[in-house]
Design an enzyme around this catalytic site. Sequence first.
Site, short mmCIF file in Angstrom:
data_model
loop_
_atom_site.label_atom_id
_atom_site.label_comp_id
_atom_site.label_asym_id
_atom_site.label_seq_id
_atom_site.Cartn_x
_atom_site.Cartn_y
_atom_site.Cartn_z
N GLU A 175 0.82 -1.22 0.00
CA GLU A 175 0.00 0.00 0.00
C GLU A 175 0.85 1.27 0.00
O GLU A 175 0.64 2.18 0.81
CB GLU A 175 -0.96 -0.01 1.20
CG GLU A 175 -1.99 -1.12 1.12
CD GLU A 175 -3.00 -1.10 2.26
OE1 GLU A 175 -2.88 -0.26 3.17
OE2 GLU A 175 -3.93 -1.94 2.24
N GLU A 294 -5.48 -8.64 -0.27
CA GLU A 294 -6.18 -8.28 0.97
C GLU A 294 -7.65 -8.07 0.62
O GLU A 294 -7.97 -7.24 -0.23
CB GLU A 294 -5.63 -7.00 1.62
CG GLU A 294 -4.30 -7.16 2.31
CD GLU A 294 -3.92 -5.93 3.12
OE1 GLU A 294 -4.81 -5.26 3.69
OE2 GLU A 294 -2.71 -5.63 3.18
#
Length: 505
Positions: A175, A294
């Site tokens: 991320e 995720e």
Amino acid sequence: MAKKYAKMVVDKDFKIAEIDKRIYGSFVEHLGRAVYEGIYQPGHKSADDHGFRRDVMDLVKELEVPIIRYPGGNFVSNYFWEDGVGPLAERPKRLELAWRSLETNDVGLNEFAKWSAFVGSEVMMAVNLGTRGVSDACNLLEYCNHTAGTKYSDLRIKHGVKEPHKIKTWCLGNEMDGPWQLGSKTPVEYGRIAYETAKAMKLIDPDIELVSCGSSGTFMKSFPEWEAVTLEHTYEHVDFVSLHQYFGNADKDTSNFLAKSMETDHFIKTVIATCDYVKAKKRGKKNINLSFDEWNVWYHSNQADQDIMKKNPWQKAPGLLEDIYTFEDALLVGLMLITFIKHADRVKMACLAQLVNVIAPIMTEADGPAWKQTIFYPYLHASKFGRGIALQPVLYSTKHDTKDYTDVNDVESVAVYNEERDEVTIFAVNRDLQDAIDFSCDVRSFENFEVIEHIMLAEDDLLLVNSAVKQAVAPKQQNTTTVEGGILTTSLMKASWNVIRLGKK
């Protein structure tokens, strides 16, 4: 009012792709009680000689998890892997900044690799591209995968691990567009460091697969420009781009909540289009595939987590992200799994985040049992019966609108053909909250197939939860499903997850 119905045609020649078993992967991060009191708890009555909880291992084995992402997550962006190898007494404690906890490093790379082998899973390893960079990633890869005769491979051997771990799949950071991420970067900054890291890592081990960081989510203002810019740098050396997505139902609108898997479908299509744009611009020949590494429902524990991290930081294994899942959460998990199967041609990996205690299908009590959350069951069924060839469904369903979505299928469904077992499994969710829906499926291309079983999750109380003392939500058998003349007919209970297995007479 017109009667609600759904009908589908599946044919063994209508193939999407062979499903990569890794779409049923999961994730263990050094976060909350995922590791400590989760997979590892010396002194627990079920602990083995290594300190791993056998009760947890048994549940992970039941899920048949093929690959597990490690060690993060946000954790990895300030991770010093060297702290977690070597003699336990010499390992330092460190302030863990992502979740404001104390990391003792009692469990590190070698312990996790050993545990993964015990439960039959591969490791998907992430490297720190937040506060570290190219050389540290290369050192870690050398430690893990090189046979012997070099500084870091010999260090691994000194640490008692003679054979290399041979970790195949590596994530280039986590991320990295998120301002919450330590060492977050602009698309060009990330593209450059990811390119240089990927180039160097593949010189060490050309057989590894690499995952380039995608946007942290569709909510990011830079999405999907982030993917377009970063992949222009990394395209030649990476194999996947990552996707992350979480959903919640804070406004208690179940119809709207169960429609959110349509966002997953749109997200996947947008990232595929962006990858293919970069491929075209580069005059490339390879597809960049997707690692949806995720995904889950995540919202129940948010306020409690903030209170712990702000008011009581630097605890070892505080109870963070311990969502207790409802029955309706299990339905959305099932819908997302159906969506991944429908995109099996490009979604090759996915990781339910996470595996134990932290937004997880498996929960533990520190001095007590491990138990199955509601979401355990659709994940279990997809992993066990969703292996084989994804078949392109021709689905006709009555529809409804919700607050944020229009033309939502009352029934969402897909089928998987397992050639080895000569079985077909149909996964279906009835999103309708009031009515059972008649469902038929043309399976005439599978001659002489009959119903093996029809498993379902169906509860009147959508907010029902499981606990260590009671499995209030658990699979049931539906016994009225039949196949006659190649046509399957059944009734899908209102708000239900359904797994219909067919095989040769």
